[in-house]
Design an enzyme around this catalytic site. Structure first.
Site, PDB file in Angstrom:
ATOM      1  N   ASN A   9       0.855  -1.193   0.000  1.00 51.91           N
ATOM      2  CA  ASN A   9       0.000   0.000   0.000  1.00 51.91           C
ATOM      3  C   ASN A   9       0.892   1.245   0.000  1.00 51.91           C
ATOM      4  OD1 ASN A   9      -1.863   2.018   0.464  1.00 51.91           O
ATOM      5  ND2 ASN A   9      -2.253   1.440   2.610  1.00 51.91           N
ATOM      6  N   LYS A  11       0.036   4.238  -0.169  1.00 48.47           N
ATOM      7  CA  LYS A  11      -0.633   5.407   0.430  1.00 48.47           C
ATOM      8  C   LYS A  11      -0.479   6.616  -0.510  1.00 48.47           C
ATOM      9  CE  LYS A  11       0.445   3.420   4.874  1.00 48.47           C
ATOM     10  NZ  LYS A  11       0.184   3.501   6.280  1.00 48.47           N
ATOM     11  N   HIS A  95      -9.590   0.727   5.084  1.00 46.17           N
ATOM     12  CA  HIS A  95      -8.294   0.994   5.728  1.00 46.17           C
ATOM     13  C   HIS A  95      -8.500   2.010   6.850  1.00 46.17           C
ATOM     14  CE1 HIS A  95      -4.191   2.280   6.403  1.00 46.17           C
ATOM     15  NE2 HIS A  95      -3.809   1.171   5.799  1.00 46.17           N
ATOM     16  N   GLU A  97      -6.852   4.424   7.870  1.00 43.94           N
ATOM     17  CA  GLU A  97      -6.568   5.837   7.569  1.00 43.94           C
ATOM     18  C   GLU A  97      -7.746   6.488   6.857  1.00 43.94           C
ATOM     19  OE1 GLU A  97      -2.726   5.505   5.681  1.00 43.94           O
ATOM     20  OE2 GLU A  97      -1.881   4.832   7.590  1.00 43.94           O
ATOM     21  N   GLU A 174      -5.369  -5.485  10.772  1.00 41.77           N
ATOM     22  CA  GLU A 174      -4.469  -4.335  10.880  1.00 41.77           C
ATOM     23  C   GLU A 174      -4.743  -3.590  12.182  1.00 41.77           C
ATOM     24  OE1 GLU A 174      -2.475  -3.100   7.095  1.00 41.77           O
ATOM     25  OE2 GLU A 174      -4.201  -1.799   7.349  1.00 41.77           O
ATOM     26  N   GLY A 180       2.222   2.082  10.898  1.00 46.74           N
ATOM     27  CA  GLY A 180       3.119   3.228  10.771  1.00 46.74           C
ATOM     28  C   GLY A 180       3.819   3.626  12.062  1.00 46.74           C
ATOM     29  N   SER A 219       3.453  -2.294  10.501  1.00 50.54           N
ATOM     30  CA  SER A 219       4.899  -2.251  10.732  1.00 50.54           C
ATOM     31  C   SER A 219       5.615  -3.560  10.388  1.00 50.54           C
ATOM     32  CB  SER A 219       5.199  -1.824  12.178  1.00 50.54           C
ATOM     33  OG  SER A 219       4.729  -0.511  12.399  1.00 50.54           O
TER      34      SER A 219
HETATM   35  C1  PEP Z   1      -0.797   0.000   6.107  1.00 48.88           C
HETATM   36  O1  PEP Z   1      -0.766   1.130   5.600  1.00 48.88           O
HETATM   37  O2  PEP Z   1      -1.743  -0.750   5.879  1.00 48.88           O
HETATM   38  C2  PEP Z   1       0.310  -0.409   6.969  1.00 48.88           C
HETATM   39  C3  PEP Z   1       0.263  -1.588   7.510  1.00 48.88           C
HETATM   40  O3  PEP Z   1       1.337   0.508   7.138  1.00 48.88           O
HETATM   41  P1  PEP Z   1       2.770   0.188   7.800  1.00 48.88           P
HETATM   42  O4  PEP Z   1       3.286  -1.078   7.168  1.00 48.88           O
HETATM   43  O5  PEP Z   1       3.605   1.380   7.476  1.00 48.88           O
HETATM   44  O6  PEP Z   1       2.556   0.003   9.271  1.00 48.88           O
END
Ligand code: PEP
Length: 260
Positions: A9, A11, A95, A97, A174, A180, A219
């Site tokens: 992803n 973003k 998601h 975000e 998630e 992040g 992460s």
């Molecule tokens: C994500 O954006 O779905 C995500 C898991 O981000 P990150 O890997 O940076 O934690």
């Protein structure tokens, strides 16, 4: 045996030039990915560029969001049919975000889960495979509400379409506190939640549950991917930050491929 999936992803990152070199670096290692599905989720404006770069390579692509409407006066939205028009196979839905930061801000949690279910329906009816993101906030985590949060969305989905519909779906656990932050869930914690999700679906349809891919996101890096993916109910990852660094992303894809 479920084939692992690694979804990158991006973003809201990238330019035409940086995308081009990132894709070229990933493609240079594509021969190592035969035992894993790899999919890239660029910003919508770059889907065409990704389509051009990845067509015929065996890699897949998709979008970071989909509208819950078919078409019409919805400025800024992208429909499932438009996404299919660019040969996308997947779309992310729900998601955190998007749930927390944007148009979905003022909705209460149940309405939000319903919106995810509506987007799911729209994506599936256009032949896309939805990757539905589920996870608890830091507060819900601290209050021990992980299972409650997961069950609420799963039950909304099951009520909308029934368990069989999940056979064309990927789930992504998630935890919001891990996205992040550099603080991944431990493999044991993630495994327990994934197992719980699979068992919940199995109550409705054991066969669907057995075949359902459940990704972990939060992460994931090159140095923790293998231990996460070694768990029996973790079928790959949804990768944010590390998907922008070719070496990291390739290491994660290789770690997933080794689990076969
Ligand atoms: C994500 O954006 O779905 C995500 C898991 O981000 P990150 O890997 O940076 O934690």
């Amino acid at each position: 045996m479920r084939k692992p999936l690694v979804a990158g992803n991006w973003k809201m990152n990238g330019t035409s030039a940086s995308n081009q070199s990132l894709l070229a670096e990933i493609l240079a290692s594509a021969a190592d990915f035969s035992d894993v599905d790899v999919a890239i989720f660029p910003p919508a404006v770059y889907v065409h560029q990704v389509q051009q770069a990845l067509t015929g390579t065996g890699l897949h692509w998709g979008t970071q969001n989909v509208s819950s409407y078919i078409d019409g006066a919805y400025t800024g939205e992208v429909s499932a049919a438009m996404i299919s028009d660019f040969d996308c196979e997947y779309t992310l839905i729900g998601h955190s975000e998007r749930r927390c930061l944007y148009d979905e801000l003022d909705l209460d949690q149940l309405v939000l889960d319903q919106l995810v279910a509506e987007k799911y329906e729209m994506a599936a009816s256009s032949g896309l495979t939805p990757i539905i993101c589920i996870g608890e906030s830091p507060q819900e985590h601290d209050q021990g509400q992980t299972e409650e949060v997961v069950v609420r969305l799963l039950d909304t989905l099951l009520a909308y379409q029934g368990a069989k519909a999940l056979s064309r779906t990927v789930l992504a656990y998630e935890p919001v506190w891990a996205i992040g932050t550099g603080k991944s869930a431990s493999p044991e914690w993630a495994q327990n939640v994934h197992q719980f999700m699979r068992e919940r679906v199995a109550k409705h349809c054991p066969k669907t549950a057995e075949n359902l891919r459940i990704l972990y996101g939060g992460s994931v890096k090159g140095n923790n991917a293998a231990s996460l993916f070694s768990k029996p109910d973790i079928d790959g990852g949804l990768i944010g930050g590390a998907s922008l660094i070719a070496d990291e992303f390739v290491a994660i894809c290789r770690a997933a491929a080794k689990q076969i």
